[in-house]
Design an enzyme around this catalytic site. Structure first.
Site, PDB file in Angstrom:
ATOM      1  N   LYS A 226      -5.905   5.774 -11.714  1.00  0.00           N
ATOM      2  CA  LYS A 226      -4.680   5.468 -12.457  1.00  0.00           C
ATOM      3  C   LYS A 226      -4.942   4.264 -13.376  1.00  0.00           C
ATOM      4  O   LYS A 226      -4.505   4.230 -14.506  1.00  0.00           O
ATOM      5  CB  LYS A 226      -3.508   5.166 -11.526  1.00  0.00           C
TER       6      LYS A 226
ATOM      7  N   GLY B 210      -1.599   6.359  -2.661  1.00  0.00           N
ATOM      8  CA  GLY B 210      -2.722   6.223  -3.598  1.00  0.00           C
ATOM      9  C   GLY B 210      -3.814   5.345  -2.979  1.00  0.00           C
ATOM     10  O   GLY B 210      -4.997   5.694  -2.987  1.00  0.00           O
ATOM     11  N   HIS B 211      -3.392   4.206  -2.408  1.00  0.00           N
ATOM     12  CA  HIS B 211      -4.365   3.353  -1.699  1.00  0.00           C
ATOM     13  C   HIS B 211      -4.919   4.104  -0.491  1.00  0.00           C
ATOM     14  O   HIS B 211      -6.087   3.978  -0.151  1.00  0.00           O
ATOM     15  CB  HIS B 211      -3.695   2.061  -1.204  1.00  0.00           C
TER      16      HIS B 211
ATOM     17  N   SER C 285       2.631   0.729  -6.880  1.00  0.00           N
ATOM     18  CA  SER C 285       3.480  -0.221  -6.149  1.00  0.00           C
ATOM     19  C   SER C 285       4.678  -0.600  -7.010  1.00  0.00           C
ATOM     20  O   SER C 285       5.731  -0.965  -6.511  1.00  0.00           O
ATOM     21  CB  SER C 285       2.689  -1.472  -5.780  1.00  0.00           C
TER      22      SER C 285
ATOM     23  N   LEU D 294       0.828  -1.212   0.000  1.00  0.00           N
ATOM     24  CA  LEU D 294       0.000   0.000   0.000  1.00  0.00           C
ATOM     25  C   LEU D 294       0.860   1.258   0.000  1.00  0.00           C
ATOM     26  O   LEU D 294       1.900   1.316   0.649  1.00  0.00           O
ATOM     27  CB  LEU D 294      -0.917   0.010   1.235  1.00  0.00           C
ATOM     28  N   HIS D 295       0.390   2.255  -0.732  1.00  0.00           N
ATOM     29  CA  HIS D 295       1.037   3.566  -0.770  1.00  0.00           C
ATOM     30  C   HIS D 295      -0.048   4.630  -0.620  1.00  0.00           C
ATOM     31  O   HIS D 295      -1.225   4.297  -0.426  1.00  0.00           O
ATOM     32  CB  HIS D 295       1.842   3.726  -2.058  1.00  0.00           C
TER      33      HIS D 295
ATOM     34  N   VAL E  36      -3.143   9.837  -7.355  1.00  0.00           N
ATOM     35  CA  VAL E  36      -2.249  10.541  -6.426  1.00  0.00           C
ATOM     36  C   VAL E  36      -0.858  10.535  -7.059  1.00  0.00           C
ATOM     37  O   VAL E  36      -0.370   9.484  -7.491  1.00  0.00           O
ATOM     38  CB  VAL E  36      -2.220   9.858  -5.043  1.00  0.00           C
TER      39      VAL E  36
END
Ligand code: PAF
Length: 283
Positions: free
Chosen positions: A150, A36-37, A187, A33-34, A177
């Site tokens: 995205k 964006g998540h 990722s 996860l980043h 994002v």
């Protein structure tokens, strides 16, 4: 926050909550996860009584020579991030739990769009996505589900599937994002070397330049496309596709864009061995 590993136990938790009238939000992910998540999780936490983040690296959406084996895995860190953003459950089933009979024989597919754009280079990918997303919808009984823009083609196909199959679920699209540099979070950015990462900025820069050109009146599909292509090629990227397409049906535009046309540019390109995708809506 609780980590749940089996279909039965997730159902036992969520069904009573649904019966009490609580709304359930699902954020499907493959982990790593980043931010964006994070944006998807925050949206769900804001809108729903209960938020479930699924972390499942879905083998049936990867081709034989793709990055399934090297895809980053870090459930503990993912769970911490999900918890810090207010998620209630992380659903992290094993492959055997999700596919106890082996690869599914029954699959969900969109014959017209699954082999375009990303699907042309990743045969079977969208079948794998639509099938696992359907399973996650049915397992969770969610009322809302959150997907990032995205993966533009993916969210389009999921919205269409929900209409075609009467899933009683509201799909929420969340904006891309980006890093401050413009690079869309993914990722897969972790695979990039320092140089590749710098060169990969040519995707978002090219898309931004195309959007600027559009704002200044450029309506030629080939010229808009060329702006993005040239930017990526100049930075040693290997372009898979750059297409100027209709936001409403994902069909390709050609010639000169009309005043009413709703346009998005879709891109896939390699930097080194890493395949990146991005897109921008022009209006
Ligand atoms: O976008 C992803 O991470 C995956 O395609 C999804 C929607 C979680 C299905 O495995």
């Amino acid at each position: 926050m609780q980590i749940v590993n089996t279909v039965d136990s997730l159902r036992k938790i969520l069904k009573p909550l649904s019966k009490q009238g609580k709304t359930i939000g699902l954020v499907p992910t493959m982990g790593a996860l980043h931010a964006g998540h994070g944006a998807l999780i925050k949206e769900s936490v804001k809108n729903c009584d209960v938020t479930v983040v699924s972390v499942f690296l879905n083998p049936i959406q990867f081709g034989k020579n793709e990055d399934l084996d090297k895809y980053p895995k870090r459930l503990e860190a993912d769970a911490k991030l999900a918890e810090s953003l207010g998620a209630d459950y992380v659903f992290a089933p094993s492959v055997a739990e999700m596919y106890p009979e082996g690869d599914p024989l029954t699959m969900v597919r969109d014959e017209s769009l699954e082999s375009m754009y990303c699907g042309a280079y990743r045969p079977g990918h969208f079948r794998g996505v639509l099938t696992v997303v359907s399973k996650l919808f049915l397992i969770s009984g969610c009322d809302h589900a959150y997907f990032g823009e995205k993966d533009y083609q993916q969210v389009f196909l999921i919205e269409r599937m929900v209409k075609d199959l009467n899933f009683d679920i509201q799909i929420h699209r969340v904006k891309i994002v980006r890093e401050e540099s413009g690079l869309a979070l993914s990722s897969r950015n972790e695979y990039l070397s320092e140089d590749e990462r710098k060169n990969a900025l040519s995707i978002s820069l090219g898309l931004r330049d195309a959007k600027d050109a559009y704002a200044k009146g450029e309506r030629s599909v080939s010229k808009l496309r060329d702006i993005v292509l040239k930017s990526i090629i100049a930075a040693h990227g290997i372009v898979q596709f750059v297409e100027v397409v209709n936001q409403k049906d994902l069909q390709k535009f050609s010639g000169i864009l009309g005043a009413e046309d709703k346009v998005v540019i879709l891109v896939a390109a390699f930097f080194g061995k890493t395949r990146l995708i991005d897109n921008i809506e022009l209006n």
